[in-house]
Design an enzyme around this catalytic site. Structure first.
Site, mmCIF file in Angstrom:
data_model
loop_
_atom_site.group_PDB
_atom_site.id
_atom_site.type_symbol
_atom_site.label_atom_id
_atom_site.label_comp_id
_atom_site.label_asym_id
_atom_site.label_seq_id
_atom_site.Cartn_x
_atom_site.Cartn_y
_atom_site.Cartn_z
ATOM 1 C CD GLU A 194 4.223 0.289 6.895
ATOM 2 O OE1 GLU A 194 5.019 0.549 7.805
ATOM 3 O OE2 GLU A 194 3.936 1.138 6.011
ATOM 4 C CG ASP A 206 -0.155 0.014 2.545
ATOM 5 O OD1 ASP A 206 0.914 -0.641 2.629
ATOM 6 O OD2 ASP A 206 -0.596 0.688 3.493
HETATM 7 ZN ZN LIG Z 1 6.914 2.008 3.952
#
Ligand SMILES: [Zn+2]
Length: 406
Positions: free
Chosen positions: A146, A81
């Site tokens: 993340e 992401d």
């Molecule tokens: Zn990163």
């Protein structure tokens, strides 16, 4: 151990164009946190194309590619992401169309950190083609969310997918240095309660905002006295937000909440950090509540996996097998001494090592300072270097540090 390091380097160099093309394809697919499905499918396709033995997508939406069937499970992780693009006018080029010249590839995610993914997939191809096997299974993960909640994906992988590697190489940007730790962090909430009444007669009520005032001053003082560490630096805290509840602008406020951004250095645990605030005289006096924020946003598959907003500190010692493996791989490939340092930002290692004590070590193409900034880019030379490193790390690890016992 007979790895022909020059051939590995030559092969990584040979795949420079393929790695670049794959990275540009990933950049062209926007994948902010919780919207990664299309890029996950693109990564799956590339893993299958280059010859991974098995590729799966878990219920959370993480893509997992396997090579080999050996006893020792070694993982390499890339979160796939990205953050948003911010103000588009600050970019000199289209963040998703990106650009490419002899030296650089630009675009959102180029450094943070689709570049690491591109290098890891081509490391898999090199391992297969050159027979760099051993008694190991390599797992390359493309993980979700993340940027929104670092490490959550690996809480799921470890607890629900029941996957526990011997160590995880984090492919976030290190500018091809070896990183062995980072400070942790927590998102803390402090709430005071009062009693509202008409603002014209404040003596009838109990003002929750006034109760917060001495807490703010004591938190500021506490920051000065937090623990220091020679490698990671000092723990810090700052008040980042303030909220209130009150029936009206003409009333005594009955609630006040602040958010505290707490950075944790070595030896500082979450209960320690919470207790430290609970022990402040002003907090006791006000009867304030001190707790952690939670995160429960669903992944793109619709799966919600709630957790506390706690991202623990982690450090791997320099003489640990994982760090020594990477140092040796670097020396053998590049005939040079690597720089061993730490990240400033946070990575998935906060859960993998911070929560579950599975050793982590960092090495990646791209630069921390390009991350989350306009005109993000990465160096093609580093993509090649990282692919070569990733290709030799598992076999050095099993041959040197665990090979003898099997
Ligand atoms: Zn990163």
């Amino acid at each position: 151990m007979d790895i022909d390091f020059n051939s590995v380097l030559a092969r990584a160099e040979k795949y420079k164009q393929d790695i670049s093309k794959f990275l540009r394809d990933m950049i062209a697919i926007p994948s902010e946190s919780c919207q990664e499905e299309k890029v996950v499918l693109r990564i799956k396709e590339e893993m299958q194309k280059v010859g991974f033995d098995r590729v799966e997508i878990d219920p959370m939406g993480n893509v997992m590619g396997y090579i080999g069937r050996g006893k020792h499970l070694v993982a390499m992780d890339a979160h796939i992401d990205t953050v948003g693009i911010g103000d588009k006018d600050l970019w000199d080029f289209d963040p998703y169309q990106g650009f490419e010249d002899e030296e650089f590839i630009g675009g959102r995610g180029a450094s943070d950190q689709k570049g690491g993914m591109a290098s890891a997939v081509y490391a898999g191809k090199i391992i297969k083609e050159m027979g760099l096997d051993g008694d190991y299974t390599l797992l390359v993960t493309g993980t979700v969310q993340e940027e929104d909640c670092d490490g959550l994906c690996w809480q799921y992988i470890i607890n629900e997918d029941k996957i526990k590697p011997e160590f995880v190489l984090i492919t976030e940007p290190t500018a091809c240095r070896i990183y062995r730790g980072q400070r942790g962090r927590m998102e803390i909430k402090v709430t005071t309660h009062g009693m509202s009444c008409h603002g014209s007669a404040p003596e009838r009520g109990d003002n929750a905002i006034y109760k917060m005032a001495p807490i703010l001053m004591e938190l500021r003082a506490l920051n000065e006295n937090l623990k220091d560490d020679s490698f990671l630096g000092k723990g810090t805290l700052t008040v980042s937000e303030i909220f209130f509840s009150s029936p009206s602008r003409c009333a005594v406020a009955d609630g006040c909440t602040i958010s505290v951004d707490r950075r944790l250095t070595r030896g500082e645990t979450w209960d320690f950090a919470l207790q430290q605030i609970r022990n402040l005289p002003s907090v006791k006096q006000a009867g304030a509540e001190v707790s952690m924020y939670d995160y429960s946003r669903p992944s793109y598959t619709g799966l919600s996996y709630p957790t506390e907003s706690f991202f623990p500190t982690w450090v791997v010692e320099e003489d640990h097998p994982t760090c020594r493996t990477l140092v040796e791989a670097y020396r053998s490939l590049f005939q040079d001494e690597p720089l061993v340092d730490k990240w400033t930002f946070s990575t998935n290692a906060v859960s993998i090592m911070g929560r579950y004590q599975i050793p982590c070590i960092g090495f990646g193409p791209g630069h921390e300072e390009f991350s989350h900034a306009p005109n993000e880019k990465t160096l093609k030379s580093e993509l090649v270097k990282a692919a070569a490193m990733y290709a030799v790390v598992p076999s050095i690890y099993v041959a040197k540090y665990v090979g003898r016992e099997s």
